[in-house]
Design a protein around this motif. Sequence first.
Motif, PDB file in Angstrom:
ATOM      1  N   GLN A  49       0.638  -1.284  -0.050  1.00  0.00           N
ATOM      2  CA  GLN A  49      -0.120  -0.073  -0.357  1.00  0.00           C
ATOM      3  C   GLN A  49       0.788   1.497  -0.004  1.00  0.00           C
ATOM      4  OE1 GLN A  49      -2.677  -1.323  -0.604  1.00  0.00           O
ATOM      5  NE2 GLN A  49      -4.257  -0.122   0.140  1.00  0.00           N
ATOM      6  N   LEU A  50       1.939   0.961   0.843  1.00  0.00           N
ATOM      7  CA  LEU A  50       2.885   2.357   0.444  1.00  0.00           C
ATOM      8  C   LEU A  50       3.693   2.164  -0.461  1.00  0.00           C
ATOM      9  CD1 LEU A  50       4.254   1.578   4.259  1.00  0.00           C
ATOM     10  CD2 LEU A  50       3.126   4.200   3.597  1.00  0.00           C
ATOM     11  N   ILE A  51       3.985   1.834  -1.256  1.00  0.00           N
ATOM     12  CA  ILE A  51       4.141   2.000  -2.542  1.00  0.00           C
ATOM     13  C   ILE A  51       2.975   2.608  -3.421  1.00  0.00           C
ATOM     14  CG2 ILE A  51       5.247  -0.071  -4.885  1.00  0.00           C
ATOM     15  CD1 ILE A  51       6.753  -1.556  -2.353  1.00  0.00           C
ATOM     16  N   ALA A  52       2.055   1.452  -3.521  1.00  0.00           N
ATOM     17  CA  ALA A  52       1.438   2.332  -3.856  1.00  0.00           C
ATOM     18  C   ALA A  52       0.943   3.974  -4.232  1.00  0.00           C
ATOM     19  CB  ALA A  52      -0.018   1.413  -4.400  1.00  0.00           C
ATOM     20  N   ALA A  53       0.746   3.608  -2.546  1.00  0.00           N
ATOM     21  CA  ALA A  53       0.735   5.899  -2.477  1.00  0.00           C
ATOM     22  C   ALA A  53       1.627   6.074  -3.183  1.00  0.00           C
ATOM     23  CB  ALA A  53       0.455   5.616  -0.988  1.00  0.00           C
ATOM     24  N   PRO A  61      -3.738  12.696  -5.001  1.00  0.00           N
ATOM     25  CA  PRO A  61      -3.908  12.062  -4.010  1.00  0.00           C
ATOM     26  C   PRO A  61      -4.571  11.660  -3.108  1.00  0.00           C
ATOM     27  CG  PRO A  61      -3.009  14.434  -4.548  1.00  0.00           C
ATOM     28  CD  PRO A  61      -4.359  13.969  -5.609  1.00  0.00           C
ATOM     29  N   GLY A  62      -5.913  12.045  -3.503  1.00  0.00           N
ATOM     30  CA  GLY A  62      -7.103  11.332  -2.805  1.00  0.00           C
ATOM     31  C   GLY A  62      -7.298   9.043  -3.170  1.00  0.00           C
ATOM     32  N   ALA A  64      -4.227   8.165  -3.132  1.00  0.00           N
ATOM     33  CA  ALA A  64      -2.794   7.787  -2.035  1.00  0.00           C
ATOM     34  C   ALA A  64      -3.341   7.926  -0.444  1.00  0.00           C
ATOM     35  CB  ALA A  64      -1.994   8.500  -2.602  1.00  0.00           C
ATOM     36  N   GLU A  65      -4.579   8.799  -0.652  1.00  0.00           N
ATOM     37  CA  GLU A  65      -4.656   9.167   0.630  1.00  0.00           C
ATOM     38  C   GLU A  65      -6.344   7.631   1.177  1.00  0.00           C
ATOM     39  OE1 GLU A  65      -8.287  11.360   3.408  1.00  0.00           O
ATOM     40  OE2 GLU A  65      -7.990  11.788   1.121  1.00  0.00           O
ATOM     41  N   GLY A  66      -6.364   7.471   0.389  1.00  0.00           N
ATOM     42  CA  GLY A  66      -7.237   5.599   0.337  1.00  0.00           C
ATOM     43  C   GLY A  66      -6.091   4.594   0.670  1.00  0.00           C
ATOM     44  N   PHE A  67      -5.165   4.590  -0.605  1.00  0.00           N
ATOM     45  CA  PHE A  67      -4.227   3.548  -0.017  1.00  0.00           C
ATOM     46  C   PHE A  67      -3.701   3.736   1.325  1.00  0.00           C
ATOM     47  CE2 PHE A  67      -2.893   3.629  -4.500  1.00  0.00           C
ATOM     48  CZ  PHE A  67      -3.615   1.553  -4.994  1.00  0.00           C
ATOM     49  N   LEU A  68      -3.271   4.531   1.942  1.00  0.00           N
ATOM     50  CA  LEU A  68      -2.209   5.346   3.466  1.00  0.00           C
ATOM     51  C   LEU A  68      -3.008   4.993   4.308  1.00  0.00           C
ATOM     52  CD1 LEU A  68      -0.134   8.086   2.166  1.00  0.00           C
ATOM     53  CD2 LEU A  68       0.525   5.843   2.696  1.00  0.00           C
ATOM     54  N   LEU A  89       0.882  10.587   4.875  1.00  0.00           N
ATOM     55  CA  LEU A  89       0.047  10.691   4.352  1.00  0.00           C
ATOM     56  C   LEU A  89      -0.104  12.751   4.359  1.00  0.00           C
ATOM     57  CD1 LEU A  89      -3.183  10.959   3.987  1.00  0.00           C
ATOM     58  CD2 LEU A  89      -3.732  11.040   6.195  1.00  0.00           C
ATOM     59  N   VAL A  90       0.383  12.616   5.889  1.00  0.00           N
ATOM     60  CA  VAL A  90       0.523  14.127   5.975  1.00  0.00           C
ATOM     61  C   VAL A  90       1.362  14.729   4.597  1.00  0.00           C
ATOM     62  CG1 VAL A  90       1.379  15.652   7.728  1.00  0.00           C
ATOM     63  CG2 VAL A  90       0.004  14.206   8.701  1.00  0.00           C
ATOM     64  N   MET A  91       2.396  13.842   4.261  1.00  0.00           N
ATOM     65  CA  MET A  91       3.259  14.964   3.304  1.00  0.00           C
ATOM     66  C   MET A  91       3.039  14.974   1.979  1.00  0.00           C
ATOM     67  SD  MET A  91       6.921  13.043   5.243  1.00  0.00           S
ATOM     68  CE  MET A  91       8.106  13.846   3.748  1.00  0.00           C
ATOM     69  N   VAL A  92       1.706  14.244   1.782  1.00  0.00           N
ATOM     70  CA  VAL A  92       1.429  13.862   0.407  1.00  0.00           C
ATOM     71  C   VAL A  92       0.684  15.241  -0.175  1.00  0.00           C
ATOM     72  CG1 VAL A  92      -0.195  13.391  -1.198  1.00  0.00           C
ATOM     73  CG2 VAL A  92       1.231  11.774   0.400  1.00  0.00           C
ATOM     74  N   PRO A  93       1.345  15.724  -1.012  1.00  0.00           N
ATOM     75  CA  PRO A  93       0.682  17.262  -1.071  1.00  0.00           C
ATOM     76  C   PRO A  93      -0.711  17.244  -1.724  1.00  0.00           C
ATOM     77  CG  PRO A  93       2.337  16.364  -2.877  1.00  0.00           C
ATOM     78  CD  PRO A  93       2.109  15.835  -1.834  1.00  0.00           C
ATOM     79  N   ASP A  94      -1.665  18.088  -1.424  1.00  0.00           N
ATOM     80  CA  ASP A  94      -3.168  18.010  -2.115  1.00  0.00           C
ATOM     81  C   ASP A  94      -3.930  17.610  -1.315  1.00  0.00           C
ATOM     82  OD1 ASP A  94      -2.142  20.685  -3.742  1.00  0.00           O
ATOM     83  OD2 ASP A  94      -1.228  19.055  -5.047  1.00  0.00           O
ATOM     84  N   VAL A  95      -3.617  16.879  -0.484  1.00  0.00           N
ATOM     85  CA  VAL A  95      -4.388  15.784   0.173  1.00  0.00           C
ATOM     86  C   VAL A  95      -4.815  16.180   0.843  1.00  0.00           C
ATOM     87  CG1 VAL A  95      -5.015  14.347   1.950  1.00  0.00           C
ATOM     88  CG2 VAL A  95      -3.261  13.771   0.506  1.00  0.00           C
TER      89      VAL A  95
END
Length: 172
Positions: A49-53, A61-62, A64-68, A89-95
Amino acid sequence: WEWRAAQARSQAQAFGDGLIAALSSDASGARLAALESVPATGDAFAVRQLIAAAEVASDDPGAAEGFLRAVMSDTGVSPRYRDLATIRLVMVPDVPVLSTDRIALLEPLTVAGAPFRLTALEQKALVHVERGETALALADLATLRDDVGTSAAMRDRAAQLIVALGGLPDES
């Protein structure tokens, strides 16, 4: 014992081979589909999941948020992977996570002894900067700068941000 060790080794090898094969495609969509088809539970699920994100973070980003969040909520995953998913999750831009929610997510990760404490402190300081809470950001940055476990690069970033916020880099 030997049989169980051989089984675990074989499963780990199959999982790793599956990940490598999934990531070998040139097309992002194909890589993601192949990743999702790699069977995984527990910590292997977290890794997948981390790799997929990371694969989709810049474009979706949405997703990525789901995977995380899937990792964060899975009690079968080791706490270190759940914590890592929280940091990511906190570091992903635009989440679309509110700054108050980001602070709440990061706060438990900043306790002494937490494996990602320093990264969480740095991210928390950045959220405070974003919110215009200079004093809180400076306090987190000073803690980060003064921690014995802080790397030279992280200490330099903290000092630069302290100066940018109007503080002195060597204040305690």
